[in-house]
Enzyme design. Structure first.
Site, PDB file in Angstrom:
ATOM      1  N   LYS A  22      -1.515  14.146   7.229  1.00  0.00           N
ATOM      2  CA  LYS A  22      -1.785  13.632   8.582  1.00  0.00           C
ATOM      3  C   LYS A  22      -0.529  13.136   9.288  1.00  0.00           C
ATOM      4  CE  LYS A  22      -4.075   9.669   6.524  1.00  0.00           C
ATOM      5  NZ  LYS A  22      -3.092   9.231   5.535  1.00  0.00           N
TER       6      LYS A  22
ATOM      7  N   LYS B 123       8.910   9.434  -1.869  1.00  0.00           N
ATOM      8  CA  LYS B 123       8.846   8.781  -0.548  1.00  0.00           C
ATOM      9  C   LYS B 123      10.200   8.209  -0.166  1.00  0.00           C
ATOM     10  CE  LYS B 123       4.141   8.413   0.575  1.00  0.00           C
ATOM     11  NZ  LYS B 123       3.126   7.801   1.380  1.00  0.00           N
TER      12      LYS B 123
ATOM     13  N   LYS C 142       1.452  20.258   1.070  1.00  0.00           N
ATOM     14  CA  LYS C 142       0.106  19.724   1.346  1.00  0.00           C
ATOM     15  C   LYS C 142      -0.064  19.478   2.847  1.00  0.00           C
ATOM     16  CE  LYS C 142      -1.064  15.402   0.705  1.00  0.00           C
ATOM     17  NZ  LYS C 142      -1.650  14.100   0.419  1.00  0.00           N
TER      18      LYS C 142
HETATM   19  N1  AQP Z   1      -4.381  18.221   2.227  1.00  0.00           N
HETATM   20  C1  AQP Z   1      -5.236  17.578   1.439  1.00  0.00           C
HETATM   21  N2  AQP Z   1      -6.036  18.294   0.605  1.00  0.00           N
HETATM   22  C2  AQP Z   1      -6.911  17.650  -0.211  1.00  0.00           C
HETATM   23  N3  AQP Z   1      -7.032  16.304  -0.262  1.00  0.00           N
HETATM   24  C3  AQP Z   1      -6.263  15.544   0.546  1.00  0.00           C
HETATM   25  N4  AQP Z   1      -6.140  14.201   0.721  1.00  0.00           N
HETATM   26  C4  AQP Z   1      -5.218  13.968   1.671  1.00  0.00           C
HETATM   27  N5  AQP Z   1      -4.710  15.135   2.131  1.00  0.00           N
HETATM   28  C5  AQP Z   1      -5.327  16.133   1.441  1.00  0.00           C
HETATM   29  C6  AQP Z   1      -6.907  13.211  -0.021  1.00  0.00           C
HETATM   30  O1  AQP Z   1      -7.110  12.043   0.791  1.00  0.00           O
HETATM   31  C7  AQP Z   1      -7.021  10.851   0.007  1.00  0.00           C
HETATM   32  C8  AQP Z   1      -5.996   9.823   0.422  1.00  0.00           C
HETATM   33  O2  AQP Z   1      -5.361  10.088   1.559  1.00  0.00           O
HETATM   34  P1  AQP Z   1      -4.226   9.100   2.110  1.00  0.00           P
HETATM   35  O3  AQP Z   1      -4.119   9.345   3.556  1.00  0.00           O
HETATM   36  O4  AQP Z   1      -4.454   7.689   1.698  1.00  0.00           O
HETATM   37  O5  AQP Z   1      -2.918   9.538   1.376  1.00  0.00           O
HETATM   38  P2  AQP Z   1      -2.252  10.917   1.275  1.00  0.00           P
HETATM   39  O6  AQP Z   1      -2.834  11.668   0.143  1.00  0.00           O
HETATM   40  O7  AQP Z   1      -0.779  10.611   1.230  1.00  0.00           O
HETATM   41  O8  AQP Z   1      -2.629  11.683   2.631  1.00  0.00           O
HETATM   42  P3  AQP Z   1      -1.646  12.238   3.733  1.00  0.00           P
HETATM   43  O9  AQP Z   1      -2.441  12.873   4.806  1.00  0.00           O
HETATM   44  O10 AQP Z   1      -0.581  13.084   3.095  1.00  0.00           O
HETATM   45  O11 AQP Z   1      -1.055  10.894   4.297  1.00  0.00           O
HETATM   46  P4  AQP Z   1       0.394  10.568   4.796  1.00  0.00           P
HETATM   47  O12 AQP Z   1       0.783  11.723   5.658  1.00  0.00           O
HETATM   48  O13 AQP Z   1       0.228   9.295   5.552  1.00  0.00           O
HETATM   49  O14 AQP Z   1       1.239  10.411   3.568  1.00  0.00           O
HETATM   50  C9  AQP Z   1      -6.671  11.302  -1.390  1.00  0.00           C
HETATM   51  O15 AQP Z   1      -7.874  11.337  -2.123  1.00  0.00           O
HETATM   52  C10 AQP Z   1      -6.096  12.669  -1.198  1.00  0.00           C
HETATM   53  O16 AQP Z   1      -6.233  13.453  -2.337  1.00  0.00           O
END
Ligand code: AQP
Length: 343
Positions: A208, A123, A205
């Protein structure tokens, strides 16, 4: 509801804690990677599901969007089947004990422990203009989230194992220095945890906060948007519809089709044997659109009822606070904070 009544509703089941940051609109990845299994777990475990807004400000957020995305996230939890009666659904910042315990735990964490976290290193690279102390201390806040509720289990993916290890180390350190205070959490590895990849770059991945919306299937996307995004997604060279590590684009589409239809990978490969990428994309688009549409409809219904969402959040905050305050009270006493005497 009084605190005793609330405590009585919490049974002897094992406790699980998990959360999603309201840092953007939720995607199909959150649905299959987290929410689907949360819904199943809420019947067998004492589940705490939070909207992790404190975590989300480690990356700069627009205040109005953050407020609105917090309610969007609650409405999506509900649309997916999270029940405020069967679990404790709350917004992290509504329960001040998270920040209060995090401060105490900060004072028990070595700088070296945080600086070796791979997520911090990643990050720090992707947000090099804002490497703040919160980003550095993120896993300590996560430890506070988990330890406050004496969680037995925490659903973790590969990228979160290191953070859970820190929570365990901090719990052990505190228990050893004072006396037994925190339960040691164990990882909970969900059975099927498909990882959904970006539509335009399937080696990344689906996230969002990705600024390119063409990469993402949002739960609030219309059928037409989903079909169009899948039609335009990147595929690989070749023509075969087959799961393979060197075919990330087609493998991602097969995974999406598997999630939407529940058909096995073998059956999908048989069904599309000899069929071209164009036709396959069309089938995946339709299946995913049909899968998301009823969830989207429920989401819009919940999202338009702000009064109900606020009531659910106030009930959840009260339930979470009634447990969190007990742990924090013990911690404050053990470290030697002088209590405020009530008249
Ligand atoms: N693409 C994905 N495939 C499978 N699982 C996913 N998760 C998120 N994206 C996918 C699951 O969602 C939970 C936590 O999400 P989060 O938003 O707290 O953190 P993150 O994993 O960092 O999700 P993002 O969308 O990538 O967020 P940003 O963009 O804000 O950093 C977890 O259980 C994760 O596995």
């Amino acid at each position: 509801m009084t605190n005793t009544e609330i405590s009585n509703t919490i049974t002897n089941k094992k406790t699980i804690l998990s959360g999603i940051q309201p840092s953007g609109k939720l995607t199909i990845g959150h649905l299959c990677g987290a929410l689907d299994s949360w819904v199943k777990l809420q019947n067998d475990y004492n589940c705490f599901y939070m909207i992790a807004d404190l975590h989300s400000i480690t990356v700069r957020q627009n205040p109005a969007s953050l407020r609105s995305q917090t309610l969007d996230t609650v409405a999506i939890y509900l649309a997916c089947g999270i029940s405020p009666e069967n679990c404790t659904l709350f917004v992290q910042s509504h329960v001040p004990e998270h920040s209060q315990l995090a401060w105490v735990l900060n004072c028990f964490t070595g700088m070296g422990e945080c600086s070796k976290m791979t997520q911090f290193k990643d990050k720090a690279k992707s947000h090099s203009d804002n490497i703040n102390v919160g980003l550095f201390a993120y896993p300590i806040l996560q430890a506070a989230d988990i330890l406050l509720y004496q969680a037995d289990l925490v659903p973790v993916g590969e990228d979160q194992k290191q953070h859970l290890e820190l929570s365990r180390n901090l719990a052990q350190r505190f228990n050893h220095y004072y006396s037994d205070t925190f339960k040691l959490p164990e990882p909970y590895i969900p059975k099927v945890g498909a990882r959904i990849m970006s539509l335009q770059d399937p080696t990344k991945k689906m996230s969002k906060s990705d600024p390119n919306e063409k990469n993402i299937i949002f739960i609030e996307d219309t059928k037409e948007q989903i079909i169009n995004k899948i039609k335009r997604c990147v595929t690989d060279s070749g023509t075969e519809i087959k799961l393979s590590p060197d075919k990330p684009g087609i493998s991602n589409l097969i995974t999406l089709y598997n999630i939407a239809t529940k058909k096995s990978f073998d059956n999908i490969e048989k069904e599309f044997y000899g069929i071209g990428y164009g036709d396959f994309k069309e089938a995946v688009g339709l299946a995913v659109a049909d899968y998301i549409d009823p969830i989207r409809t429920k989401y819009l219904e919940y999202r338009n009822n702000k009064k109900m969402l606020n009531e659910i959040l106030s009930y959840g905050a009260e339930k979470a606070h009634s447990i969190a305050m007990k742990t924090l009270r013990k911690v404050y006493k053990k470290v030697g904070f002088y209590p405020l005497e009530h008249k």
